[in-house]
Design an enzyme around this catalytic site. Structure first.
Site, short mmCIF file in Angstrom:
data_model
loop_
_atom_site.label_atom_id
_atom_site.label_comp_id
_atom_site.label_asym_id
_atom_site.label_seq_id
_atom_site.Cartn_x
_atom_site.Cartn_y
_atom_site.Cartn_z
N GLU A 1 60.57 48.95 -46.88
CA GLU A 1 61.74 48.25 -46.34
C GLU A 1 62.45 49.25 -45.45
O GLU A 1 62.52 50.43 -45.78
CB GLU A 1 62.73 47.79 -47.43
CG GLU A 1 62.26 46.72 -48.36
CD GLU A 1 63.31 46.40 -49.43
OE1 GLU A 1 64.47 46.86 -49.29
OE2 GLU A 1 62.96 45.71 -50.39
N GLU B 1 62.39 49.60 -56.59
CA GLU B 1 63.67 50.25 -56.87
C GLU B 1 64.08 50.10 -58.33
O GLU B 1 65.25 49.85 -58.63
CB GLU B 1 64.77 49.70 -55.95
CG GLU B 1 64.46 49.85 -54.47
CD GLU B 1 65.61 49.42 -53.57
OE1 GLU B 1 66.71 49.15 -54.10
OE2 GLU B 1 65.42 49.35 -52.35
#
Length: 270
Positions: free
Chosen positions: A257, A156
């Protein structure tokens, strides 16, 4: 402890792999993973594993904490998982015992290359020899383990429109680390995990899969927290859209995730 399951995003399904005594190497062919010995397609089913509480020392490295490792590998077996993702380790410590426990349980490791101290800063991105040296040291420490299945070069990093320039630095890191692995005669895949931001996700998905084999990501991970509570389903969560986006993708895609704890108690209906 934060848990999140890894899955084949393009298929939208979880499938356990048979546990074997001697873990088989995996290989990528096109957009899928395969067991290189049996030829069977491999599906990741796992957890993101980075406990921060309950450790016996100040060491945040779960693979060097044998008390926690022995405790949690037993739980992993009960869960029937075949993989874990770990974000932060201390490459100067020994991981032999824990990695062997994981191997004997048939559990593969996806390991992030960055650490909090040596990572690409989305606000002021740079990629230099010092950062690369620490990533290389981690590669040297973990590449001897047969259940080390993949590297993740960023998590990210670009997380909104303003920080998208950082993606070019992550891709440069992927290029350089793949070149380093090649000098070591290693073929371990190197990928990236994004934050599923609707404004930039398709641009990032395409960006990390463009260029020649030496510069593009070997696989793409998606961190998504859309599926919240029992009232959510495959369509309303947006998982249907994620699957459609990756249907024609030419490298493997994973849910690196997922989950949501906004609805309590969490029932893990996803």
């Amino acid at each position: 402890m934060k848990f999140a399951t890894l899955a084949s995003a393009s298929l939208g399904a979880l499938c356990a792999s048979s546990v074997v005594a001697a873990i088989d190497p995996l290989t990528i062919k096109g957009s899928k993973w395969f067991n290189s010995k049996t030829g069977e397609q491999f599906y990741f089913k796992g957890v993101a594993y980075q406990p921060r509480t309950g450790l016996k020392s100040n060491n945040p490295d779960p693979l060097a904490d044998m008390v926690g490792c022995k405790r949690d590998v037993a739980v992993f077996k009960d869960l029937g998982i075949n993989s874990i993702r770990v974000y932060d380790v201390d490459y100067t410590k020994s991981h032999d015992e824990c990695m062997k426990l994981l191997e004997d349980a048939g559990i593969y490791l996806l390991l992030d290359m960055p650490s909090p101290q040596y990572s690409i800063n989305r606000a002021e991105p740079h990629w230099d020899h010092d950062t690369m040296g620490h990533w290389q040291a981690k590669v040297d420490a973990f590449s001897k383990y047969p259940n080390l299945v993949a590297w993740i070069a960023g998590n990210e990093v670009a997380n909104d429109v303003e920080t998208t320039p950082s993606a070019a630095f992550v891709k440069a890191a992927i290029r350089d680390m793949k070149a380093y692995l090649k000098t070591k005669k290693l073929t371990t895949p190197v990928g990236y995990a994004d934050n599923d931001d609707p404004k930039i996700r398709m641009n990032l998905i395409n960006f990390f899969n463009c260029g020649d084999e030496g510069s593009r990501a070997d696989f793409y991970g998606i961190n998504t927290y859309r599926w919240c509570g029992d009232e959510t389903d495959f369509k309303t969560s947006g998982y249907e859209d994620i699957t459609k986006n990756m249907t024609s993708y030419t490298i493997p895609s994973l849910l690196t995730e997922y989950g949501c704890n906004l609805v309590r108690p969490r029932t893990f209906s996803e």
